[in-house]
Design an enzyme around this catalytic site. Structure first.
Site, short mmCIF file in Angstrom:
data_model
loop_
_atom_site.label_atom_id
_atom_site.label_comp_id
_atom_site.label_asym_id
_atom_site.label_seq_id
_atom_site.Cartn_x
_atom_site.Cartn_y
_atom_site.Cartn_z
N TRP A 187 1.43 -8.82 -8.92
CA TRP A 187 0.83 -7.55 -9.36
C TRP A 187 -0.63 -7.72 -9.80
O TRP A 187 -1.04 -7.28 -10.87
CB TRP A 187 1.66 -6.96 -10.50
CG TRP A 187 3.04 -6.52 -10.17
CD1 TRP A 187 3.85 -7.02 -9.17
CD2 TRP A 187 3.82 -5.51 -10.82
NE1 TRP A 187 5.07 -6.39 -9.17
CE2 TRP A 187 5.09 -5.45 -10.17
CE3 TRP A 187 3.57 -4.65 -11.89
CZ2 TRP A 187 6.08 -4.57 -10.55
CZ3 TRP A 187 4.58 -3.77 -12.27
CH2 TRP A 187 5.82 -3.74 -11.62
N THR A 201 -3.13 -10.72 3.04
CA THR A 201 -2.42 -10.00 1.98
C THR A 201 -1.96 -8.59 2.38
O THR A 201 -1.45 -7.85 1.55
CB THR A 201 -3.29 -9.88 0.72
OG1 THR A 201 -4.52 -9.22 1.07
CG2 THR A 201 -3.58 -11.25 0.12
N GLY A 248 -12.73 -12.01 -2.69
CA GLY A 248 -11.62 -11.18 -3.12
C GLY A 248 -11.59 -11.00 -4.63
O GLY A 248 -12.52 -11.41 -5.33
N ASP A 257 -13.49 -20.98 7.86
CA ASP A 257 -12.26 -20.46 8.44
C ASP A 257 -11.16 -21.50 8.25
O ASP A 257 -11.19 -22.56 8.87
CB ASP A 257 -12.49 -20.17 9.94
CG ASP A 257 -11.29 -19.51 10.60
OD1 ASP A 257 -10.19 -19.54 10.02
OD2 ASP A 257 -11.46 -18.97 11.71
N LEU A 283 -9.64 -12.41 -7.02
CA LEU A 283 -9.57 -13.66 -7.78
C LEU A 283 -10.82 -14.50 -7.59
O LEU A 283 -11.38 -15.03 -8.57
CB LEU A 283 -8.32 -14.43 -7.35
CG LEU A 283 -7.99 -15.69 -8.12
CD1 LEU A 283 -7.86 -15.42 -9.61
CD2 LEU A 283 -6.71 -16.32 -7.56
N TYR A 337 5.36 -11.37 5.05
CA TYR A 337 4.34 -11.85 4.11
C TYR A 337 4.93 -12.93 3.20
O TYR A 337 4.36 -14.02 3.04
CB TYR A 337 3.81 -10.68 3.28
CG TYR A 337 2.96 -11.09 2.09
CD1 TYR A 337 1.70 -11.64 2.27
CD2 TYR A 337 3.43 -10.92 0.78
CE1 TYR A 337 0.93 -12.02 1.19
CE2 TYR A 337 2.67 -11.29 -0.30
CZ TYR A 337 1.42 -11.85 -0.10
OH TYR A 337 0.65 -12.23 -1.18
#
Length: 291
Positions: free
Chosen positions: A152, A65, A13, A39, A15, A128
Site C-alpha cells: 500500500w 507495477t 518512482g 535497463d 520510492l 504480478y
C-alpha cells in the site's frame, strides 16, 4: 577513508524519489539510475555501468507495477520483476555489492487472520505477485541479498492511492471504496529510511547473516475505505464515501484481502522505529499542501 557508494535503480518512482531527497543529507555517494539510462533486463549493460560505480549496495526500486496489465503482459512483467532481479543479483555478486530489493504483499494469497511473518508460505494469486516472488527467489539466492516486502505504498511523488482519492474526492459528490481489503498504508519516505538503515548496517558490517527477507509497512491496520475516510477527514473533503465489497469492484488481477505484516524482524535487526500510518499520512498531506 573513502565514502560509501549506493546505486539506486528506478530512481524516478515514488520510492526512488524519496531516496533521492533523503540522500542530500547523507555522507554517502549516491548514483541514481532509471530506464532507459539503465535497463535491468540487459545484464552486460548493468555490469558495465555498476562496475564503474563500485557501489557497496545496489538498491532496486525498479519494477513492473501495473498489477492488472500484468495479467495479459506476463512476459513484460517477468522480464523486469524476475529476470531483471536475477541480473542485478548476478552483477551484485560480480562486484561484491549488497543487493537490497523491494517486493510486495502480493506474494501472499491474503487469506491469513494474523499478520504475515517472513517465514509464512507464499501463494501469489496474480501474475504480478508470481513475478515478484520469482524476483525474491533470485535476490535471496545471493548471499548478500536483502528483500524488503512492503504494501500500500504512497508518496508525495508519482501516482498513488492518496493522490487519486484527493482528486476524486474534490471532483465528485460521492465515492465507493472497498472495505473488505485490509492492510497498512506505507509512506514511501518511511520505507526509504528503513532501506537506508539496512544498507548502512549491511555495508558497515558486511555480515551475511543480515541477508534474507524482511517486512516493512507503517504501523496500524485499516481498510481502503478507512484510509480514504482519514484522507477526507484531514483534508475536510465533503465527498460522500460509501463502503463496498471487492466483488462490487471487479479487477483483472485478484487483490489480497489481508495484507498486514509482522515487522518485528526488521525493527530488531536494523534498530528502526516505525511510525503509525495516520501520523505518516498527515506528514505526507502537509508536504503535498506545501508544494
Amino acid at each position: 577513508m573513502n565514502r560509501e557508494t549506493y546505486a539506486v535503480i528506478g530512481c524516478n518512482g515514488q520510492l526512488g524519489s524519496e531516496l533521492k531527497e533523503l540522500s542530500a543529507n547523507l555522507p554517502i555517494d549516491f548514483k541514481f539510475y532509471d530506464y532507459p539510462e539503465i535497463d535491468i533486463t540487459k545484464k552486460d549493460e548493468l555490469l558495465e555501468i555498476l562496475r564503474k560505480d563500485a557501489p557497496g549496495a545496489i538498491i532496486n526500486c525498479a519494477a513492473y507495477t501495473a498489477v492488472d496489465k500484468a495479467e495479459t503482459e506476463k512476459d513484460a512483467a517477468l522480464a523486469v520483476n524476475g529476470i531483471g532481479v536475477k541480473n542485478l543479483a548476478d552483477v551484485a555478486k560480480a562486484i561484491d555489492a549488497w543487493l537490497i530489493h523491494v517486493s510486495t504483499d502480493y506474494v501472499f494469497d491474503g487469506t491469513a487472520c494474523r499478520p504475515y511473518a517472513e517465514t509464512d508460505a507464499t501463494n501469489p494469486q496474480s501474475v504480478y505477485g508470481a513475478t515478484k516472488l520469482q524476483g525474491e527467489v533470485y535476490a535471496t539466492s545471493y548471499s548478500k541479498g536483502i528483500v524488503i516486502r512492503t504494501a500500500w505504498l504512497y508518496s508525495t511523488y508519482g501516482n498513488n492511492f492518496v493522490k487519486t482519492m484527493l482528486r476524486l474526492g474534490n471532483e465528485r459528490e460521492s465515492l465507493n471504496v472497498v472495505f473488505d481489503q485490509v492492510g497498512t498504508p506505507t509512506y514511501a519516505r518511511d520505507l526509504a529510511k528503513a532501506i537506508l538503515a539496512a544498507a548502512e548496517k549491511a555495508t558497515a558490517t558486511n555480515d551475511t547473516t543480515l541477508a534474507g527477507i524482511y517486512h516493512y509497512s507503517n504501523e496500524g491496520v485499516c481498510s481502503w475505505y478507512d484510509f480514504t475516510r482519514e484522507i477526507f477527514d484531514i483534508e475536510r473533503i465533503a465527498c460522500k464515501l460509501s463502503p463496498i465489497e471487492t466483488k462490487d469492484y471487479p479487477t483483472p488481477a485478484k487483490r489480497p484481502h489481508f495484507s498486514v505484516f509482522n515487522k518485528k524482524k526488521i525493527k530488531a535487526t536494523f534498530g528502526i522505529e516505525i511510525p503509525h500510518w495516520k501520523h505518516s499520512l498527515i506528514e505526507c498531506l502537509n508536504k503535498l499542501n506545501s508544494k
